[in-house]
Design a protein around this motif. Structure first.
Motif, PDB file in Angstrom:
ATOM      1  N   LEU A 312       0.820  -1.216   0.000  1.00  0.00           N
ATOM      2  CA  LEU A 312       0.000   0.000   0.000  1.00  0.00           C
ATOM      3  C   LEU A 312       0.848   1.259   0.000  1.00  0.00           C
ATOM      4  N   VAL A 313       2.092   1.153   0.442  1.00  0.00           N
ATOM      5  CA  VAL A 313       2.963   2.318   0.387  1.00  0.00           C
ATOM      6  C   VAL A 313       3.184   2.741  -1.071  1.00  0.00           C
ATOM      7  N   GLU A 314       3.112   1.786  -2.017  1.00  0.00           N
ATOM      8  CA  GLU A 314       3.263   2.124  -3.425  1.00  0.00           C
ATOM      9  C   GLU A 314       2.071   2.939  -3.917  1.00  0.00           C
ATOM     10  N   VAL A 315       0.883   2.605  -3.412  1.00  0.00           N
ATOM     11  CA  VAL A 315      -0.306   3.369  -3.794  1.00  0.00           C
ATOM     12  C   VAL A 315      -0.193   4.801  -3.276  1.00  0.00           C
ATOM     13  N   MET A 316       0.318   4.958  -2.053  1.00  0.00           N
ATOM     14  CA  MET A 316       0.400   6.283  -1.456  1.00  0.00           C
ATOM     15  C   MET A 316       1.427   7.170  -2.160  1.00  0.00           C
ATOM     16  N   LYS A 317       2.347   6.562  -2.881  1.00  0.00           N
ATOM     17  CA  LYS A 317       3.326   7.364  -3.620  1.00  0.00           C
ATOM     18  C   LYS A 317       2.687   8.126  -4.780  1.00  0.00           C
ATOM     19  N   LEU A 318       1.423   7.809  -5.092  1.00  0.00           N
ATOM     20  CA  LEU A 318       0.716   8.557  -6.132  1.00  0.00           C
ATOM     21  C   LEU A 318       0.450   9.995  -5.690  1.00  0.00           C
ATOM     22  N   ALA A 319       0.533  10.254  -4.404  1.00  0.00           N
ATOM     23  CA  ALA A 319       0.381  11.615  -3.882  1.00  0.00           C
ATOM     24  C   ALA A 319       1.662  11.969  -3.138  1.00  0.00           C
ATOM     25  N   PRO A 320       2.721  12.364  -3.858  1.00  0.00           N
ATOM     26  CA  PRO A 320       4.030  12.591  -3.216  1.00  0.00           C
ATOM     27  C   PRO A 320       3.963  13.665  -2.143  1.00  0.00           C
ATOM     28  N   ARG A 321       4.821  13.530  -1.129  1.00  0.00           N
ATOM     29  CA  ARG A 321       4.831  14.452   0.002  1.00  0.00           C
ATOM     30  C   ARG A 321       5.048  15.898  -0.437  1.00  0.00           C
TER      31      ARG A 321
END
Length: 630
Positions: A312-321
């Motif tokens: 799921l961390v890969e999915v969250m990379k769709l919205a970079p910090r």
């Protein structure tokens, strides 16, 4: 020099501030690189969540277990294990209840009487505890239990509740029963909408014909469970029966599973320091594979399930910090309201031996537990329904493990992710996180300053994809960035917008090294007790200078790799960055780290924001800090 398309040399002072897009479709841009791993596996049989959910449609299940006197001893032990195994085959999209019977009907959980409940992890585990407490007594009369089961299933279907798909009764008994045919004539024939699966427990085959007749005349499946070792294999047979309509109808639905904890790769030593680091929340995407041979098509043969795991961390990379600002973040929930990913979700804990382990309910934490200011559940309800929209809330956030409060006004943007049961949410905080500062420099100029020893970048961020090509996996993010910018590895895929910001920040902050060095050389330039000065920017850049040697420093741990709270990570900007963002720029905010952070001595952190203003808009460009011992 480089394939990075940002370059003609421009004055170092050139730049602009622009508003963060308020349309979530503009703000959520995919990072370079695939979201889903390209390794797919075909499972021909299995008990995993992905296999089970892909092999069948959502279902309503009522488990009916005989606890009459004839079920004593090993029979009851096998029956309990059978119930637990059936429960393990269910997921969040299924609904269930458990009924025990003798000469009367008993719901194992009286609070669930006459209804179906969602088969989430909490309810499944609750049923298991109650099933373990069952005891045998009396005479077994199945008719009442079957009538009650049909009534519950029929009411659920009529009222639009439950899964609104498959319905089944799982009858677990040793076969000693009275006349039962009239129950099926009244409630299930001729349509046979409810399948009945029967499990004959024990060595005695006297009543096997009765148990077999029930299954065969209600589109179910009969199995004999003689020992505990037989349970797993025999329970799984019902999945193949429920999959047959999908095969015959050529129904190839893709499913996404609930969150679960797993290791990322079989060999994690190449990428992770410890196994704990490789233990991540995952989801699986899967679909059934059917036989299409003409001679077997009408039989509905399920060959297996093809699928892959997705961290799921890969999915969250769709919205970079760097796009979301100091306090912004992204999150994912399922269509049941459970959190898949959220910066406030902490699924692991340390046991008495300091080992990281998953919490018992790590994958059934509701969104309302993290976004608790959504008191009327408008955000949760809209996301569960798969809607797209925006919402504004006044929130009380915190940093440093809840020790330091922040009062923010957050704008929530949410939308459903097509072809999945998931909804994506993004939070932007008004104020310093509302605008991004952009500037341009040449690659040549940036490369010169990027190689300075006082500079580092956020290793948790994805400046360049290093997971796609095996040759790149041993590269640090800094090594990957340098290879890409110098053209030594054109196959690297990098985030050019982030690199543009990084290079600009690198060039603009380069004079800080000379400034700090001049202060160090001037006896009157540094206040007594100041050990470290450092600067961080929104692009994840960090410049550090030390005014005291390691043997003299009190704050030895601060800004080391193990001190994640003070570094740029996937989930958060550092503690000091977030605190400085909410205070007037140019004025230092002083705070004392927690005792855990400052073991070996006490020290004070002084932080202030650096902003750039263009007309009515102000963007947060970076943070200046000092670390001073008491």
């Amino acid at each position: 020099m480089s394939s990075l398309a940002i370059s003609k040399k421009t004055p170092r002072s050139h730049g602009n501030t622009s508003g963060v897009p308020q349309d979530s479709s503009d703000s959520i841009q995919a990072s370079n690189g695939p979201l889903i791993p390209t390794v797919w596996c075909l499972l021909t049989a299995g008990t995993g969540t992905g296999y089970i959910q892909a092999a069948t449609s959502p279902k309503d299940i009522i488990i009916v277990v005989d606890i009459s006197g004839s079920m004593k001893g090993l029979k009851l032990t096998i029956a309990k294990h059978t119930i637990n195994t059936i429960l393990d085959t269910l997921g969040e999209n299924d609904f269930v209840n458990v009924i025990a019977y003798t000469d009367y009907v008993r719901y194992v959980e009286p609070c669930f009487r006459g209804t179906l409940v969602q088969a989430d992890l909490d309810n499944r585990e609750h049923f298991k505890l109650l099933v373990n407490e069952l005891h045998v007594k009396g005479e077994g009369k199945v008719k009442k239990a079957m009538k009650e089961s049909f009534k519950v299933l029929n009411e659920a279907s009529a009222n639009g509740k439950g899964s609104l798909c498959n319905q089944a009764i799982m009858l677990i008994t040793d076969g000693a029963m009275e006349d039962f045919q009239e129950v099926f004539e009244e409630f299930n024939w001729p349509e046979k909408k409810v399948r009945v699966f029967t499990y004959l427990i024990g060595r005695d085959m006297t009543f096997s014909n009765n148990v077999k007749w029930i299954a065969c005349n209600n589109k179910g499946y009969y199995t004999h469970i003689n020992t505990l070792a037989d349970v797993q294999e025999n329970v799984m047979e019902y999945l193949h029966v429920l999959s047959r309509p999908m095969v015959i109808d050529h129904d190839h639905d893709i499913i996404w599973t609930e969150a679960y904890m797993d290791t990322v790769l079989p060999n994690t030593k190449e990428l992770f320091n410890t196994m704990a680091h490789s233990l991540l929340l995952m989801t699986s995407v899967a679909m059934p594979v059917f036989s299409k041979k003409k001679e077997t098509l009408s039989h509905g043969i399920l060959l297996g399930v093809v699928g892959t795991d997705v961290p799921l961390v890969e999915v969250m990379k769709l919205a970079p910090r760097y796009k979301l600002g100091a306090h912004g973040y992204a999150f994912l929930i399922t269509n049941n309201g459970y959190i898949l990913a959220h910066p406030d979700l902490r699924p692991l804990y340390k046991d008495e031996k300091k080992r990281l382990k998953p919490k018992p309910n790590y994958n059934s934490v509701d969104l309302s537990e993290a976004e608790w200011e959504d008191t009327e559940e408008n955000l949760r309800t809209s996301m569960v329904k798969g809607e797209t929209g925006t919402l504004t809330l006044d929130v009380r956030a915190s940093v440093d493990k809840g020790k330091r409060p922040l009062f923010l006004k957050n704008d929530y943007f949410y939308t459903v992710i097509d072809d999945t049961p998931f909804s994506f949410g993004m939070v932007l905080t008004r104020g310093h996180g509302e605008y991004i500062f952009f500037g341009n420099v040449s690659v040549e100029e940036g490369l010169h300053d990027l190689n300075q020893p006082d500079l580092s970048i956020a290793e948790d961020w994805t400046y360049c994809e290093t997971d796609i090509d095996p040759d790149h996996r041993k590269l640090t993010q800094m090594q990957a960035v340098l290879k890409y910018l110098t053209g030594k590895d054109p196959d690297l895929e990098c985030d050019e917008v982030l690199l543009q910001q990084l290079l600009f920040d690198t060039v603009v902050t380069a004079p800080m090294e000379a400034y700090w060095t001049a202060m160090m050389m001037d006896a009157a330039g540094i206040d007594p007790g100041i050990e470290t000065a450092f600067l961080g920017t929104r692009s994840g850049l960090l410049r550090v200078t030390r005014y005291a040697g390691s043997e003299r420093r009190v704050a030895k741990k601060f800004l080391t790799a193990s001190d994640k709270k003070n570094l740029f990570t996937v989930d958060h900007f550092p503690v000091w960055y977030r605190m400085a963002a909410e205070n007037p720029p140019g004025k230092f905010l002083f705070y004392v780290p927690t005792d855990e952070d400052s073991k070996g001595g006490k020290y004070v952190i002084a932080v202030t924001g650096v902003t750039v203003t263009s007309g009515p808009r102000t963007a947060l460009a970076g943070e200046l800090l000092e670390c001073k011992c008491h």
